[in-house]
Design a protein around this motif. Structure first.
Motif: not given
Length: 636
Positions: A170-172, A440-457
């Motif tokens: 799986p690739q990024t 689109l990245p492939e499922t299971g690709a290795s990331y340094r970090q997967s980060l979700t940012v909510n603009l509402a914050d």
């Protein structure tokens, strides 16, 4: 490694920027001795005298050494002062690449650094033990020109040939793109070679579609070409896009000479892109074809990644010149990737610059983003305006990143590019859908970090001084910060929305300190004139000064530069000491919302004081959104 013994020089200070390594006035030097003698003048004259007068071979530095601008002059100055090794906890990613291209070994391994500190004379293999093989080979050749010359002459083979044929994994998004590009070039040279499935850390050679540069660095490209390649190039001139922007207003004879070289190139090749008005990363994206691979001489070129499928490689003048001489050959070490998933909606009294500084405060104040490629998407990202998306990509260098690419389609970006540019000509919605499906990245690709940012914050903040990593929420200010001046500035902070917010706030309350405005994009000015924003601002001419040209301006220490003793609030991305003017000054950063309200108070506002202008901010946002949707101005 050092027959003469270890001769160390120490500048153990964190976050030394390339502005301190090489002042903006010193990037104009073209003779080797002046480049050498300019090293660290931006830090202090005393340090400069010591480092340039001595006989050194190892430079010890603190963390985040060489952050900020891409200016390769800094790495060249280090090499010309005899340093063969630079040892630091971490490096700015473009600066690190520049050191290697200049033949200087960057060492971050803690054990190796300690051994060097203790006076141990380490060999080349030990010093380079953590570097990818491709980067080691560049260093064996003493720098990039020798290495790429050897590849072009068939003495060395493409590095991707020696990467093992791995089983599929799986690739990024980045790994997928580089695997395809590296395999294409590999098969052009060796038709029987199999596909390569590449991963972070692999070094390959690519051949970009376009080479993007600008005024002062073009003169350094010519210098490298003359020194190593007899001034010969082997790239279609139509693939070389140059802009006259960084030193447009300069009367310095060296800048005039640099600009003349750009103009001579345009005159010799009139059918290529001519960037004679506006800062390059604001103008060029409107003309980039989706899926293009770009090599660009600037850290702000991360912004190209907002264009569908565009992959950008920021670099210095040496790889740029080497590519032009060798038919486009460009080395690239695949970085780790960070997934940046943006969701939610901004609070009405904030703007995207507040969100960017919030990201730095919460996620990237240390080393989390250093050297990473950012893969940006999410439902919140897809709803950003073109200008907002531009600012997010532009800020990737401030996150510590080496580049960015959008992995989800943003309808507002696509619509803007169709209305105002040429790059998407002939591209249907179905074409773009197929392009994004490949990204689109492939499922299971290795990331340094997967980060979700909510603009509402997002909360309003102020940043600095002297660093973009000191981010302070307005409701946590322990004491009032008073300012002499506001600067609405350059590619990161002079958008149409920035101007509209300023005009609406000043319509409700008069300013009490001066405001200097430097617009980066001529199209922004045209929109602002047609919407009456320029007229409204000129009515405050006792307090508001609007520059006529479209350049980097104060962000590069020109135009309305910061003076000795001033405390200034600016809307651009960078505030390193000496960058925007006098070293004995203080530059803070903020969003246009915070800057506009500050102009009415003369000091940093509270969160509640900003909320008092919520209706003005909403009017500005609605006005700009309607103007973009209607396409009041069409640019070809």
């Amino acid at each position: 490694m050092f027959p003469e013994g270890i001769k160390p020089f120490r500048v153990d200070i964190p976050n030394i920027s390339t502005d301190q390594l090489t002042r903006v006035t010193d990037v104009l030097h073209t003779d080797p001795e002046s480049i050498r003698r300019s090293l660290l003048l931006g830090l202090s004259p005393e340090t400069n005298s010591q480092i340039t007068a001595g006989d050194w071979n190892i430079l010890f530095a603190g963390s985040s050494f060489g952050i900020g601008s891409s200016r390769e002059n800094s790495a060249e100055a280090i090499a010309r002062n005899g340093f063969r090794v630079a040892a630091a906890e971490s490096f700015g990613p473009i600066f690190r690449a520049n050191l290697i291209n200049q033949g200087v070994i960057p060492v971050t391994n803690e054990a190796a650094r300690l051994r060097l500190e203790n006076g141990e004379n380490l060999d080349f293999d030990t010093l380079t033990s953590e570097l990818p093989e491709g980067e080691k080979t560049i260093l064996v050749y003493g720098g990039l020109p020798g290495y790429l010359t050897a590849i072009a002459r068939g003495i060395e083979e493409l590095p991707q040939k020696f990467i093992p044929e791995r089983k599929a994994f799986p690739q990024t998004t980045v790994e997928k793109i580089i695997s395809r590009l590296a395999t294409q070039l590999l098969r052009q040279t060796y038709p029987d070679e199999a596909d390569r499935c590449l991963q972070a850390g692999d070094t390959v050679i690519l051949r970009p579609d376009l080479f993007v540069g600008y005024d002062v660095f073009w003169v350094h490209v010519q210098r490298v070409l003359a020194q190593h390649f007899d001034s010969k190039t082997n790239v279609d001139p139509r693939k070389i896009w140059l802009s006259w922007d960084h030193f447009r207003d300069s009367t310095d004879s060296r800048a005039v000479t640099a600009v003349k070289l750009v103009q001579d190139f345009w005159q010799a090749h009139p059918d290529t892109f001519i960037g004679n008005d506006g800062v390059y990363n604001q103008v060029i994206p409107r003309h980039l074809k989706p899926g293009s691979v770009i090599a660009a001489m600037d850290s702000h070129s991360d912004e190209f990644g907002k264009v569908p499928g565009v992959f950008n490689i920021p670099e210095g003048y040496t790889p740029f010149a080497c590519a032009l001489a060798t038919g486009g050959l460009t080395p690239y070490t695949i970085p780790e990737s960070i997934q940046l998933n943006i969701i939610g909606k901004l609070p009405s009294h904030t703007d995207i610059k507040d969100a960017i500084f919030n990201m730095i405060m919460r996620h990237f104040s240390e080393k989390a983003g250093d050297g990473a490629m950012f893969e940006i998407g999410g439902t919140g990202y897809q709803k950003l305006s073109y200008e907002e998306a531009s600012k997010v990509f532009n800020a990737v260098t401030e996150f510590g990143g080496i580049g960015a690419i959008g992995i989800d389609p943003n309808p507002n970006v696509i619509d803007y590019l169709r209305r105002h540019g040429t790059g998407l000509n002939g591209w249907t919605d179905e074409d773009l859908e197929r392009l994004f499906s490949r990204l689109l990245p492939e499922t299971g690709a290795s990331y340094r970090q997967s980060l979700t940012v909510n603009l509402a914050d997002t909360i309003p903040v102020i940043v600095g001084p002297h660093t973009h990593k000191r981010v302070i929420p307005l409701d946590q200010l322990s004491e009032a910060i008073f300012f002499n001046r506001i600067i609405i500035n350059s590619c990161g902070g002079s958008s149409l929305l920035d101007l509209a917010i300023l005009a609406e706030v000043l319509n409700e309350s008069s300013p009490v300190i001066h405001i200097d405005i430097q617009i980066a994009d001529p199209l922004t000015r045209i929109y602002a004139e047609r919407l009456g924003i320029i007229t409204a601002l000129r009515e405050k001419d006792e307090w508001v000064r609007l520059a006529d040209s479209h350049t980097c301006g104060p962000c590069l220490g020109s135009g309305a530069a910061v003076q000795e003793g001033e405390i200034v609030l600016s809307t651009n991305n960078r505030n390193y000491r000496t960058r925007m003017g006098h070293p004995n000054s203080e530059v803070y950063l903020a969003s246009s919302v915070v800057a506009a309200v500050t102009a009415t108070l003369g000091r940093a506002p509270t969160d509640q004081e900003i909320r008092q202008y919520e209706s003005a901010i909403l009017r500005a946002k609605a006005e700009v959104k309607a103007a973009m949707q209607q396409g009041l101005v069409l640019a070809g």
